[in-house]
Structure formats: C-alpha cells, structure tokens
Design a protein around this motif. Sequence first.
Motif, PDB file in Angstrom:
ATOM      1  N   TRP A  20      70.398  23.225  22.240  1.00  0.00           N
ATOM      2  CA  TRP A  20      70.018  24.628  22.280  1.00  0.00           C
ATOM      3  C   TRP A  20      70.636  25.486  21.138  1.00  0.00           C
ATOM      4  CZ3 TRP A  20      65.620  25.535  24.098  1.00  0.00           C
ATOM      5  CH2 TRP A  20      65.041  24.938  25.212  1.00  0.00           C
ATOM      6  N   LYS A  21      71.865  25.179  20.999  1.00  0.00           N
ATOM      7  CA  LYS A  21      72.582  25.934  19.965  1.00  0.00           C
ATOM      8  C   LYS A  21      72.264  25.618  18.591  1.00  0.00           C
ATOM      9  CE  LYS A  21      74.779  27.869  23.423  1.00  0.00           C
ATOM     10  NZ  LYS A  21      76.175  27.585  23.618  1.00  0.00           N
ATOM     11  N   SER A  22      71.809  24.541  18.384  1.00  0.00           N
ATOM     12  CA  SER A  22      71.386  24.209  17.043  1.00  0.00           C
ATOM     13  C   SER A  22      70.216  25.071  16.417  1.00  0.00           C
ATOM     14  CB  SER A  22      70.821  22.706  16.894  1.00  0.00           C
ATOM     15  OG  SER A  22      72.093  21.859  16.902  1.00  0.00           O
ATOM     16  N   TRP A  23      69.353  25.337  17.610  1.00  0.00           N
ATOM     17  CA  TRP A  23      68.072  26.258  17.154  1.00  0.00           C
ATOM     18  C   TRP A  23      68.469  27.524  16.707  1.00  0.00           C
ATOM     19  CZ3 TRP A  23      63.535  23.833  16.529  1.00  0.00           C
ATOM     20  CH2 TRP A  23      63.490  22.784  17.185  1.00  0.00           C
ATOM     21  N   PRO A  75      69.027  23.060  10.525  1.00  0.00           N
ATOM     22  CA  PRO A  75      69.361  23.164  11.623  1.00  0.00           C
ATOM     23  C   PRO A  75      68.926  21.822  12.756  1.00  0.00           C
ATOM     24  CG  PRO A  75      68.372  25.056  10.864  1.00  0.00           C
ATOM     25  CD  PRO A  75      68.234  24.199   9.832  1.00  0.00           C
ATOM     26  N   GLN A  76      68.029  21.272  12.518  1.00  0.00           N
ATOM     27  CA  GLN A  76      67.694  20.050  13.158  1.00  0.00           C
ATOM     28  C   GLN A  76      68.711  18.877  13.224  1.00  0.00           C
ATOM     29  OE1 GLN A  76      65.571  21.507  11.164  1.00  0.00           O
ATOM     30  NE2 GLN A  76      63.725  21.593  12.100  1.00  0.00           N
ATOM     31  N   THR A  77      69.341  18.488  11.828  1.00  0.00           N
ATOM     32  CA  THR A  77      70.513  17.529  11.685  1.00  0.00           C
ATOM     33  C   THR A  77      71.560  18.200  11.858  1.00  0.00           C
ATOM     34  OG1 THR A  77      70.433  18.142   9.264  1.00  0.00           O
ATOM     35  CG2 THR A  77      68.981  16.219   9.836  1.00  0.00           C
ATOM     36  N   THR A  78      71.875  19.362  12.128  1.00  0.00           N
ATOM     37  CA  THR A  78      73.000  20.008  12.325  1.00  0.00           C
ATOM     38  C   THR A  78      73.629  19.456  13.555  1.00  0.00           C
ATOM     39  OG1 THR A  78      72.975  21.787  11.153  1.00  0.00           O
ATOM     40  CG2 THR A  78      74.382  21.935  12.944  1.00  0.00           C
ATOM     41  N   ALA A  79      72.606  19.142  14.584  1.00  0.00           N
ATOM     42  CA  ALA A  79      72.989  18.747  15.978  1.00  0.00           C
ATOM     43  C   ALA A  79      73.889  17.489  15.903  1.00  0.00           C
ATOM     44  CB  ALA A  79      71.944  18.301  16.904  1.00  0.00           C
ATOM     45  N   PHE A  80      73.663  16.580  14.999  1.00  0.00           N
ATOM     46  CA  PHE A  80      74.437  15.371  14.899  1.00  0.00           C
ATOM     47  C   PHE A  80      75.811  15.647  14.470  1.00  0.00           C
ATOM     48  CE2 PHE A  80      76.307  12.064  12.115  1.00  0.00           C
ATOM     49  CZ  PHE A  80      76.140  10.979  12.848  1.00  0.00           C
ATOM     50  N   ILE A  81      75.950  16.621  13.433  1.00  0.00           N
ATOM     51  CA  ILE A  81      77.382  16.974  13.074  1.00  0.00           C
ATOM     52  C   ILE A  81      78.059  17.719  14.262  1.00  0.00           C
ATOM     53  CG2 ILE A  81      78.722  18.346  11.241  1.00  0.00           C
ATOM     54  CD1 ILE A  81      76.322  18.105   9.472  1.00  0.00           C
ATOM     55  N   MET A  82      77.337  18.310  14.916  1.00  0.00           N
ATOM     56  CA  MET A  82      77.800  19.146  16.257  1.00  0.00           C
ATOM     57  C   MET A  82      78.471  18.222  17.092  1.00  0.00           C
ATOM     58  SD  MET A  82      76.363  22.391  18.188  1.00  0.00           S
ATOM     59  CE  MET A  82      75.914  23.244  16.724  1.00  0.00           C
ATOM     60  N   GLY A  83      77.760  17.088  17.471  1.00  0.00           N
ATOM     61  CA  GLY A  83      78.141  16.103  18.630  1.00  0.00           C
ATOM     62  C   GLY A  83      79.317  15.409  17.673  1.00  0.00           C
ATOM     63  N   LEU A  84      79.227  15.097  16.619  1.00  0.00           N
ATOM     64  CA  LEU A  84      80.627  14.126  15.836  1.00  0.00           C
ATOM     65  C   LEU A  84      81.547  15.166  15.859  1.00  0.00           C
ATOM     66  CD1 LEU A  84      81.533  11.812  14.494  1.00  0.00           C
ATOM     67  CD2 LEU A  84      80.656  12.761  12.349  1.00  0.00           C
ATOM     68  N   SER A  85      81.539  16.345  15.753  1.00  0.00           N
ATOM     69  CA  SER A  85      82.710  17.418  15.865  1.00  0.00           C
ATOM     70  C   SER A  85      83.473  17.557  17.046  1.00  0.00           C
ATOM     71  CB  SER A  85      82.409  18.636  14.985  1.00  0.00           C
ATOM     72  OG  SER A  85      81.784  18.536  13.816  1.00  0.00           O
ATOM     73  N   ILE A 156      57.627  18.677  18.006  1.00  0.00           N
ATOM     74  CA  ILE A 156      57.860  17.200  18.605  1.00  0.00           C
ATOM     75  C   ILE A 156      59.043  16.552  17.854  1.00  0.00           C
ATOM     76  CG2 ILE A 156      57.017  15.025  18.858  1.00  0.00           C
ATOM     77  CD1 ILE A 156      54.370  16.117  19.990  1.00  0.00           C
ATOM     78  N   PRO A 157      58.718  16.310  16.329  1.00  0.00           N
ATOM     79  CA  PRO A 157      59.986  15.539  15.597  1.00  0.00           C
ATOM     80  C   PRO A 157      61.016  16.373  15.644  1.00  0.00           C
ATOM     81  CG  PRO A 157      58.007  16.361  14.145  1.00  0.00           C
ATOM     82  CD  PRO A 157      57.745  16.452  15.539  1.00  0.00           C
ATOM     83  N   SER A 158      60.975  17.811  15.527  1.00  0.00           N
ATOM     84  CA  SER A 158      62.282  18.641  15.631  1.00  0.00           C
ATOM     85  C   SER A 158      62.942  18.693  16.880  1.00  0.00           C
ATOM     86  CB  SER A 158      61.825  20.117  15.364  1.00  0.00           C
ATOM     87  OG  SER A 158      61.230  20.358  14.295  1.00  0.00           O
ATOM     88  N   PHE A 159      62.256  18.323  17.909  1.00  0.00           N
ATOM     89  CA  PHE A 159      62.889  18.269  19.321  1.00  0.00           C
ATOM     90  C   PHE A 159      63.707  16.789  19.386  1.00  0.00           C
ATOM     91  CE2 PHE A 159      62.662  16.169  23.463  1.00  0.00           C
ATOM     92  CZ  PHE A 159      63.244  17.056  24.043  1.00  0.00           C
ATOM     93  N   LEU A 160      62.959  15.737  19.046  1.00  0.00           N
ATOM     94  CA  LEU A 160      63.567  14.313  19.094  1.00  0.00           C
ATOM     95  C   LEU A 160      64.843  14.253  18.307  1.00  0.00           C
ATOM     96  CD1 LEU A 160      60.058  12.207  19.027  1.00  0.00           C
ATOM     97  CD2 LEU A 160      61.810  12.735  20.819  1.00  0.00           C
ATOM     98  N   VAL A 161      64.677  14.796  17.027  1.00  0.00           N
ATOM     99  CA  VAL A 161      65.692  14.493  16.061  1.00  0.00           C
ATOM    100  C   VAL A 161      66.821  15.375  16.369  1.00  0.00           C
ATOM    101  CG1 VAL A 161      66.703  15.097  13.651  1.00  0.00           C
ATOM    102  CG2 VAL A 161      64.370  13.885  14.267  1.00  0.00           C
ATOM    103  N   TYR A 163      67.714  16.637  19.795  1.00  0.00           N
ATOM    104  CA  TYR A 163      68.446  16.286  21.001  1.00  0.00           C
ATOM    105  C   TYR A 163      69.030  14.950  20.790  1.00  0.00           C
ATOM    106  CZ  TYR A 163      69.212  14.872  25.767  1.00  0.00           C
ATOM    107  OH  TYR A 163      69.783  14.525  26.792  1.00  0.00           O
ATOM    108  N   TYR A 164      68.457  13.826  20.266  1.00  0.00           N
ATOM    109  CA  TYR A 164      68.922  12.643  19.847  1.00  0.00           C
ATOM    110  C   TYR A 164      70.134  12.430  19.106  1.00  0.00           C
ATOM    111  CZ  TYR A 164      65.843  11.177  23.647  1.00  0.00           C
ATOM    112  OH  TYR A 164      65.278  10.797  24.724  1.00  0.00           O
ATOM    113  N   GLY A 165      69.861  13.490  17.990  1.00  0.00           N
ATOM    114  CA  GLY A 165      70.927  13.626  17.015  1.00  0.00           C
ATOM    115  C   GLY A 165      72.306  13.948  17.401  1.00  0.00           C
ATOM    116  N   GLY A 166      72.228  15.116  18.328  1.00  0.00           N
ATOM    117  CA  GLY A 166      73.466  15.370  19.101  1.00  0.00           C
ATOM    118  C   GLY A 166      74.082  14.483  19.886  1.00  0.00           C
ATOM    119  N   LYS A 167      73.050  13.649  20.386  1.00  0.00           N
ATOM    120  CA  LYS A 167      73.733  12.676  21.468  1.00  0.00           C
ATOM    121  C   LYS A 167      74.194  11.465  20.802  1.00  0.00           C
ATOM    122  CE  LYS A 167      72.138   9.502  25.093  1.00  0.00           C
ATOM    123  NZ  LYS A 167      70.947   9.177  25.943  1.00  0.00           N
ATOM    124  N   LEU A 168      73.468  11.249  19.405  1.00  0.00           N
ATOM    125  CA  LEU A 168      74.126  10.095  18.620  1.00  0.00           C
ATOM    126  C   LEU A 168      75.377  10.368  18.222  1.00  0.00           C
ATOM    127  CD1 LEU A 168      73.744   7.324  17.428  1.00  0.00           C
ATOM    128  CD2 LEU A 168      72.738   8.461  15.505  1.00  0.00           C
TER     129      LEU A 168
END
Length: 274
Positions: A20-23, A75-85, A156-161, A163-168
């Motif tokens: 949610w925060k990535s959006w 923003p969509q790929t930021t979730a991955f960086i946020m999860g890693l951080s 749809i692709p934005s949602f998947l990338v 959510y699962y980007g942050g999780k990964l």
Amino acid sequence: MANEKKKTDLNRKKYRNFFWKSWAMQASWNYERQMNMGFMYGMAPIIDEIYKDPKDIEFRKEAYKRHMAFFNCTPQTTAFIMGLSAAMEEKYANDRENFKPESINAIKTSLMGPLSGIGDSFFQGTVRVIAFGIGINLAKQGNILGPILAMVLSFIPSFLVTYYGGKLGYTAGSKYLVKIQKEGLMEKVMYISTMVGLIVVGSMVGSMIDITTPIAYGDMFVLQEILDNIMPGMLPLLLTGLMYWLLKKNVKTGWLLFISIFGGILLSVLGLLA
C-alpha cells in the motif's frame, strides 16, 4: 505453533504495508530528494515497530533520518527495495556491533537505477501501451468496457509485482543477510553497492542535468565543442560538484535554487553578448 502463526501474521502485515505504501510513493514528490518522503512514509511503521521501546528513541530518529535521503525509483519495484530495507533495519537492530547501517542506503542507491530501468520499461513502455491500446480500440466502438479493461489490465501486473516484490525483498533479505554476515561478506557487498550507487548517480548527472554554454566566436571558436572534446558532460559534472560542495557547507536549498536560476540567466546573457 502459536508463535509461528503470530510471526506469519506479522509478516503478512509487513507485506501489505510495502504494497500500500508503494502506491503512495509519489504523493509527496519534491525536487530536492524526489521520492524520499514517500519511501520514509512506507518505512515508518516498520521502524516504529523495531524501536517501540522509548529507550530506543535515538535509534528511531537515526533510522528516520537515514530514509530521508534521496530516492527515486519506479513505485511498483520500490516495494522490493522497501522489503529489503526493512530486513536490513531489523538486522541492524539485532546486531548493531557487526552490521553497518551505511550499507542500507548503499544498497538502496545501487538498486534504484536497475529497478527503475526495468520498471519504467515494463510498466510505462509495455503494459500501459498494450492495456490502453486494447482499451482505446474498444472505446472507439462505443464499448464501455474500453476504459475499464484498460485500467484492469494495467492494475493486475502492478498488483502482482508490488505485493510479491515487497515479500521477496523482505524474505530474501532476511535469509541472505544472515548468510552474508556469517561468511564475512558484508564489506564486499558494501563496496560493490557503493560502486554501483556511484555509477547510478553519475548516469543521473549526465542524463538529467542539461547545461551547455552558447559562448562562441563564429565557426572558429565554439566553447561547447571544445569542452565536449576534452570531456563530454563536463559542465553538468562541474555544476553537480559545486552544488555538492555547497551542500557540504550547509548552504540552504533556497540559495542553491537562487544560484542555479540567476546563474543560468547570467550565463545566457553573457553568451548572447559574446
């Protein structure tokens, strides 16, 4: 079993936070540090959870300040960086003696460029074009599904990338940070991340700062051509170096804007007079 369920629920809460925060990443975009406030907004709940003890208030302030640094990414790929951080912040909180907090921003900076290149090309250059191409064709026929389908296909692709980007980012970060720490590879990771980060910043200077000089004397002397032959992008580099030096001297942003605007006007006038 109860502890395991509690941990799973807590992790799911974190994944939802990254999503949610990535959006909202660009809701407070600014010219000085771009998406830094949006990134900090996403990290704040994690930091508050890590340092909820009042005795850790200084560490919380330090983490807040750390994530107010310059940040710019899709923003969509930021979730991955946020999860890693988030995983790195937790690692630092649990092992302050051996874990260097500087590595958090170093890895953030090194990931901004590659993930922006992938994210912008995929979402802006591919998904959006295909989705709205289909939507426009339907809309031209008077079909109400045109705009609806365009939005759904984009989402749809934005949602998947996201959510699962942050999780990964969080799960992979938690897993591999322990391994890196045990094998004593953090120094190498820090060095590589810093080098990649500097390359990213250097490419941003060359591509985002467009400054040239009009000073010339007919066709015999064109100063810009001479500077380009010596080193392409010399003026953007010198201007960036000047601004960095002034920032180190604690010159306020207002003065930096004044220097940039009126300095540009003055140089243009001098170029016209020449």
